[in-house]
Design a protein around this motif. Sequence first.
Motif, PDB file in Angstrom:
ATOM      1  N   UNK A  49      34.224  50.940  50.754  1.00 59.34           N
ATOM      2  CA  UNK A  49      35.357  51.089  51.666  1.00 59.34           C
ATOM      3  C   UNK A  49      36.552  50.288  51.181  1.00 59.34           C
ATOM      4  N   UNK A  50      37.728  50.859  51.385  1.00 61.23           N
ATOM      5  CA  UNK A  50      38.964  50.207  50.961  1.00 61.23           C
ATOM      6  C   UNK A  50      39.851  49.993  52.176  1.00 61.23           C
ATOM      7  N   UNK A  51      40.352  48.768  52.330  1.00 61.68           N
ATOM      8  CA  UNK A  51      41.288  48.506  53.421  1.00 61.68           C
ATOM      9  C   UNK A  51      42.712  48.645  52.891  1.00 61.68           C
ATOM     10  N   UNK A  52      43.512  49.392  53.645  1.00 64.23           N
ATOM     11  CA  UNK A  52      44.889  49.633  53.245  1.00 64.23           C
ATOM     12  C   UNK A  52      45.804  48.961  54.257  1.00 64.23           C
ATOM     13  N   UNK A  53      46.706  48.097  53.764  1.00 65.28           N
ATOM     14  CA  UNK A  53      47.580  47.367  54.675  1.00 65.28           C
ATOM     15  C   UNK A  53      49.017  47.415  54.169  1.00 65.28           C
ATOM     16  N   UNK A  66      41.299  52.438  56.831  1.00 70.71           N
ATOM     17  CA  UNK A  66      40.305  52.315  55.774  1.00 70.71           C
ATOM     18  C   UNK A  66      40.174  53.635  55.023  1.00 70.71           C
ATOM     19  N   UNK A  67      39.866  53.534  53.746  1.00 73.21           N
ATOM     20  CA  UNK A  67      39.448  54.700  52.964  1.00 73.21           C
ATOM     21  C   UNK A  67      37.955  54.554  52.710  1.00 73.21           C
ATOM     22  N   UNK A  68      37.209  55.625  53.006  1.00 72.80           N
ATOM     23  CA  UNK A  68      35.765  55.564  52.807  1.00 72.80           C
ATOM     24  C   UNK A  68      35.324  56.578  51.761  1.00 72.80           C
ATOM     25  N   UNK A  69      34.023  56.706  51.595  1.00 71.67           N
ATOM     26  CA  UNK A  69      33.450  57.608  50.593  1.00 71.67           C
ATOM     27  C   UNK A  69      34.004  59.019  50.692  1.00 71.67           C
ATOM     28  N   UNK A  70      34.278  59.592  49.544  1.00 72.78           N
ATOM     29  CA  UNK A  70      34.788  60.952  49.414  1.00 72.78           C
ATOM     30  C   UNK A  70      36.207  61.136  49.938  1.00 72.78           C
ATOM     31  N   UNK A  71      36.808  60.050  50.392  1.00 72.10           N
ATOM     32  CA  UNK A  71      38.190  60.158  50.836  1.00 72.10           C
ATOM     33  C   UNK A  71      39.115  59.775  49.690  1.00 72.10           C
ATOM     34  N   UNK A  72      40.324  60.251  49.789  1.00 74.71           N
ATOM     35  CA  UNK A  72      41.288  59.891  48.772  1.00 74.71           C
ATOM     36  C   UNK A  72      42.604  59.599  49.465  1.00 74.71           C
TER      37      UNK A  72
END
Length: 209
Positions: A49-53, A66-72
Motif C-alpha cells: 500500500x502507498x500513502x499519497x499526501x 491510499x493506493x493498493x494492489x492492482x491500482x495505479x
Amino acid sequence: MLSKLNQLFEPALVNELNTLGSFKNYKEGEVIMDYGKFMNAMPIILSGNVRVMTQDEDGKEILLYYLSSNESCAMAYTCCMDAKQSEVKAVAEDEVNLVAIPQKIMDEWLCKYTTWRSYIMHSFTTRFNELLNSFESIAFKNLDDRLIKYLVDKQKISGSAVIKASHQQIADDLATSRVVISRLLKHLENENKLILYRNEIKLLKGIQT
DNA sequence: TCATTAACACGGG
DNA sequence: CCCGTGTTAATGA
C-alpha cells in the motif's frame, strides 16, 4: 507477481509490460515520489500500500488517499505529459512492489491495446472519485467523521481491526492537533466504538455506519 | 463554539 | 527514564 498482471491484460501486453516496465521494490517508509520531483512514468501497484499526501502553502501535510494492489495513479500520467513537478508525495505504507511504465510507452499502448485504454480510463475515474471523497471529507465533514473514515480506511488497508498508530501520527495525517484526536478517540471509546491502548487502537463492530 | 498551543502529571514499556 | 496519553487553561478564528 505477474499472475496479477495476467488477470488484467492480454498476454501480448503483459509481455511488453514485462520487458519495458521497470519493476521496483520499496521498504516501509521509503519515499516513492516527492514534492517538486518530475514524473516520467506511471506506477501500477502490484503488492502493498502507498500513502499519497499533499501539503499546503505552509508546508502542512495531509493524507489524501491510499493506493493498493492492482491500482495505479493515472494522475501521474497527466503529470508527466505536462512535465509538471509533483504536487504530491507518495510513501510506502508497507513493503511495496510496483511496475513503472514510461510515458512514451504509455502513449503507444493507448492506441495499441484496448485493455490498456480501458484500464487507464478506469484508473482515472477511481482516482478522481477517491480524491473527491477526500475533498468532501475535508471540506464538509467535521473532524470526528474524518477520524472514523481514517480509522476504517486504515483497517481496510492493513486488514486488521487493530490499528497501530500514535495519536500524534493520526493528528499529522489529518492535519490537526493531538489534543483533539485524543479527545475524539476518548469519546469513541466511551461510545464503545473502539478500545484504546498505547500506540494501538482496536476497532469494534459498529464503527462503520 | 471549537481548534490550537503550551504545559503538566501519570504511567507503561 | 522516555514517550504516549489524558487533561486543562489561555488564546484565536
